[in-house]
Design an enzyme around this catalytic site. Structure first.
Site, PDB file in Angstrom:
ATOM      1  N   SER A  29       0.806  -1.214   0.000  1.00  9.34           N
ATOM      2  CA  SER A  29       0.000   0.000   0.000  1.00  9.34           C
ATOM      3  C   SER A  29       0.841   1.267   0.000  1.00  9.34           C
ATOM      4  O   SER A  29       0.506   2.248  -0.664  1.00  9.34           O
ATOM      5  CB  SER A  29      -0.940   0.005   1.214  1.00  9.34           C
ATOM      6  OG  SER A  29      -1.798  -1.110   1.193  1.00  9.34           O
ATOM      7  N   HIS A  66       0.743   4.473   4.310  1.00  6.38           N
ATOM      8  CA  HIS A  66       0.118   5.246   3.237  1.00  6.38           C
ATOM      9  C   HIS A  66       0.667   6.673   3.223  1.00  6.38           C
ATOM     10  O   HIS A  66       0.990   7.222   2.160  1.00  6.38           O
ATOM     11  CB  HIS A  66      -1.402   5.275   3.423  1.00  6.38           C
ATOM     12  CG  HIS A  66      -2.036   3.922   3.348  1.00  6.38           C
ATOM     13  ND1 HIS A  66      -3.397   3.729   3.481  1.00  6.38           N
ATOM     14  CD2 HIS A  66      -1.508   2.688   3.152  1.00  6.38           C
ATOM     15  CE1 HIS A  66      -3.674   2.443   3.372  1.00  6.38           C
ATOM     16  NE2 HIS A  66      -2.541   1.798   3.180  1.00  6.38           N
TER      17      HIS A  66
END
Length: 301
Positions: free
Chosen positions: A207, A252
Site C-alpha cells: 500500500s 500510506h
C-alpha cells in the site's frame, strides 16, 4: 501494434472526440509534437531541445546527420523509451503474487512472521526466545514487507492499483526511474510505520508503494495539464479508506509523501541538470528514510 493514420488526418479531430495519440488511439494526448504537431501520449514523447517530438520525427531527424545520442527516443523525464513500457510493472506484479502464493503454500505463519514489518517484539521461538524486528538489525523487513500480503482482498486491491497506476507511470518515467519511485515509496512507508506505530505492531503490504504511485500520478497529470479532478477524488477516497481501523495509515502517509516529492523532481528537473536533480531527490528521500529508522532504533534499544 502501433496504428498509423493517414498523413493528412488527425484522429483527435474526427467527430469532435477528445484528443488522442496518433500512434496509440486508445491513449489520451496532452501535448503535440513540435515538428509535425500531431498529438502524442506520454509513451511517445521524446525530449527535444525545445518541447517534445514524436518517434517518427526523431527517426527522420536521425537520418539527416544528427548525432545518434541526440536523437535517441527519451521519455518525459529523460528515460529510455522501451519496447515494452510496462515490463517493470509486470515484474513487480509477478513478485508480489509469487510471495503471496508462497505464504499460502507454506501455511502463512512462519513466512509472514519472518518478513513482515515489525519494530521490536519478543519471539518465544527458538527456545529460549529472542528479540526480533527492525530494531534488532532486521532491516530487510522494511523492504520485504512491501511485497508481502496475507489476505486475498488485500493483494487484489494493491495489485489493481499497481497495474492501473504503474503502467502509465512507467511509460512516462522510464523503467529505472519508475522502479526507484516504487521502491523508495515502499521503504518510506515502512519507515514511517516503524516510527509512528507501536514497536510490536506488525504491518505488511504494497500500500505504501501504491500510494507513492498515486501521488506521482497527480504530479504527472498536472505536468501534462490533464484534468486533476478524477485523480484527486481517487486520492481522497484512498485517504478516507486509510482511516479505517486496522489499516496502516502510516505506510500510506509515508509512501504518498515520498512518491509525490520524487515525482516532482523527476518531471520538473531542469534539462541541463536533470540527472543530478533526479538522483539528488531520490538520495534525499533515502537518507531521510534511513535517519527515521536510525532515530527510532535508538529509542527502542
Amino acid at each position: 501494434m502501433d496504428q498509423q493514420p493517414p498523413a493528412d488526418r488527425d484522429p483527435s479531430e474526427e467527430g469532435g472526440s477528445p484528443q488522442v495519440c496518433y500512434r496509440h488511439p486508445d491513449r489520451s494526448a496532452g501535448i503535440r509534437c513540435t515538428r509535425c504537431e500531431r498529438p502524442i501520449c506520454t509513451a511517445c514523447m521524446v525530449s527535444a531541445s525545445v518541447g517534445f517530438q514524436c518517434p517518427e520525427c526523431v527517426r527522420n531527424a536521425a537520418g539527416t546527420g544528427h548525432h545518434p545520442a541526440a536523437s535517441r527516443p527519451r521519455t518525459l523525464t529523460g528515460g529510455t523509451v522501451a519496447a515494452d513500457p510496462h515490463l517493470v510493472t509486470k515484474i513487480l506484479l509477478a513478485v508480489n503474487v509469487a510471495v503471496f502464493a508462497a505464504v499460502w503454500l507454506t501455511g502463512r505463519s512462519w513466512l509472514v512472521e519472518d518478513l513482515m514489518m515489525l519494530g521490536r517484539a519478543w519471539d518465544p521461538q527458538p527456545f529460549p526466545g529472542a528479540w526480533v524486528g527492525v530494531a534488532e538489525g532486521q532491516w530487510y523487513r522494511l523492504l520485504t514487507s512491501v511485497f508481502l500480503h496475507e489476505e486475498l482482498l488485500h493483494i487484489a486491491f494493491n495489485m489493481l492499483g499497481l497495474w492501473w497506476l504503474g503502467g502509465p507511470l512507467e511509460a512516462a518515467l522510464g523503467r529505472i526511474r519508475f522502479l526507484a519511485l516504487y521502491l523508495l515509496s515502499g521503504l518510506a512507508g515502512s519507515a514511517v510505520t516503524y516510527w509512528m506505530s507501536a514497536q510490536n505492531q506488525g504491518s505488511l503490504g504494497a500500500s505504501g508503494a501504491v500510494f507513492g504511485l498515486l501521488g506521482a500520478t497527480v504530479v504527472l497529470m498536472r505536468r501534462m495539464n490533464y484534468d486533476l479532478r478524477p485523480a484527486l477524488v481517487i486520492l481522497a477516497l484512498n485517504v478516507l479508506f486509510s482511516l479505517r481501523p486496522g489499516v496502516a495509515w502510516q505506510a500510506h502517509l509515508g509512501g504518498l509523501v515520498a512518491g509525490t516529492l520524487i515525482a516532482v523532481a523527476l518531471v520538473h528537473a531542469p534539462r541541463t541538470r536533470r540527472i543530478a536533480v533526479q538522483c539528488g531527490a531520490c538520495a534525499l528521500v533515502l537518507v531521510v528514510t534511513a535517519v527515521i529508522v536510525l532515530a527510532r532504533t535508538a529509542v527502542l534499544t
